[in-house]
Motif scaffolding. Structure first.
Motif, mmCIF file in Angstrom:
data_model
loop_
_atom_site.group_PDB
_atom_site.id
_atom_site.type_symbol
_atom_site.label_atom_id
_atom_site.label_comp_id
_atom_site.label_asym_id
_atom_site.label_seq_id
_atom_site.Cartn_x
_atom_site.Cartn_y
_atom_site.Cartn_z
ATOM 1 N N LYS A 53 0.154 52.464 7.782
ATOM 2 C CA LYS A 53 -0.907 51.450 7.887
ATOM 3 C C LYS A 53 -1.734 51.579 6.626
ATOM 4 N N GLY A 54 -1.702 50.554 5.773
ATOM 5 C CA GLY A 54 -2.392 50.652 4.490
ATOM 6 C C GLY A 54 -1.795 51.793 3.691
ATOM 7 N N ASN A 55 -2.643 52.721 3.240
ATOM 8 C CA ASN A 55 -2.183 53.880 2.472
ATOM 9 C C ASN A 55 -1.930 55.113 3.336
ATOM 10 N N LEU A 56 -2.139 54.991 4.634
ATOM 11 C CA LEU A 56 -1.996 56.131 5.522
ATOM 12 C C LEU A 56 -0.602 56.178 6.135
ATOM 13 N N VAL A 57 0.045 57.324 6.027
ATOM 14 C CA VAL A 57 1.366 57.527 6.626
ATOM 15 C C VAL A 57 1.272 58.674 7.627
ATOM 16 N N LEU A 58 1.773 58.437 8.831
ATOM 17 C CA LEU A 58 1.847 59.456 9.866
ATOM 18 C C LEU A 58 3.293 59.825 10.089
ATOM 19 N N GLU A 59 3.539 61.099 10.270
ATOM 20 C CA GLU A 59 4.855 61.555 10.688
ATOM 21 C C GLU A 59 4.717 62.017 12.136
ATOM 22 N N LEU A 60 5.286 61.262 13.040
ATOM 23 C CA LEU A 60 5.358 61.691 14.434
ATOM 24 C C LEU A 60 6.662 62.442 14.579
#
Length: 132
Positions: A53-60
């Protein structure tokens, strides 16, 4: 090259989950993240999804450690919002488990910050922040 010169900023935050489908659905459908990559690595006993989302990356991710809920998880993920009141109302409307019954304001940064926190699908705290 020193480590200070080499580190450029945040790449992603890793969040363990015990229910990958539920976590992906919550981050994509409720918060509008895009699932940019998902892999099940059987040789590593690892299932991971990267959401952006935008510049944010999450690793689930889910693996044996995630299933055991070992120490080392992220205490909270803070998301930047334009309108804290609208975000608060939308999270309540979405049926999220609200950890705060009201929006709080603290004297951080130049003009302060307002925030509230909800519980994500794997028990992670997701904080919504607006710089004032």
């Amino acid at each position: 090259m020193t480590i200070q010169e080499n580190v450029m900023g945040l790449q992603h935050l890793g969040i363990p989950t015990v229910d990958m489908a539920k976590s992906i659905a919550w981050y994509t459908e409720v918060l509008g993240f895009e699932n940019i990559e998902e892999k099940n690595l059987e040789t590593e006993n690892l299932h991971a999804a990267f959401l952006k989302k935008g510049n944010l990356v999450l690793e689930l991710y889910t693996n044996e450690e995630a299933a055991q809920k070992v120490h080392g998880h992220i205490d909270h993920l803070a998301l930047d919002v334009k309108d804290i009141q609208a975000a608060f109302e939308e999270m309540k409307k979405a049926g999220c488990k609200m950890l705060d019954t009201e929006i709080h304001t603290l004297p951080f940064f130049e003009n302060g910050v307002s925030y509230f926190t909800v519980l994500g699908p794997s028990g992670e705290k997701v904080e919504f922040n607006q710089f004032l």
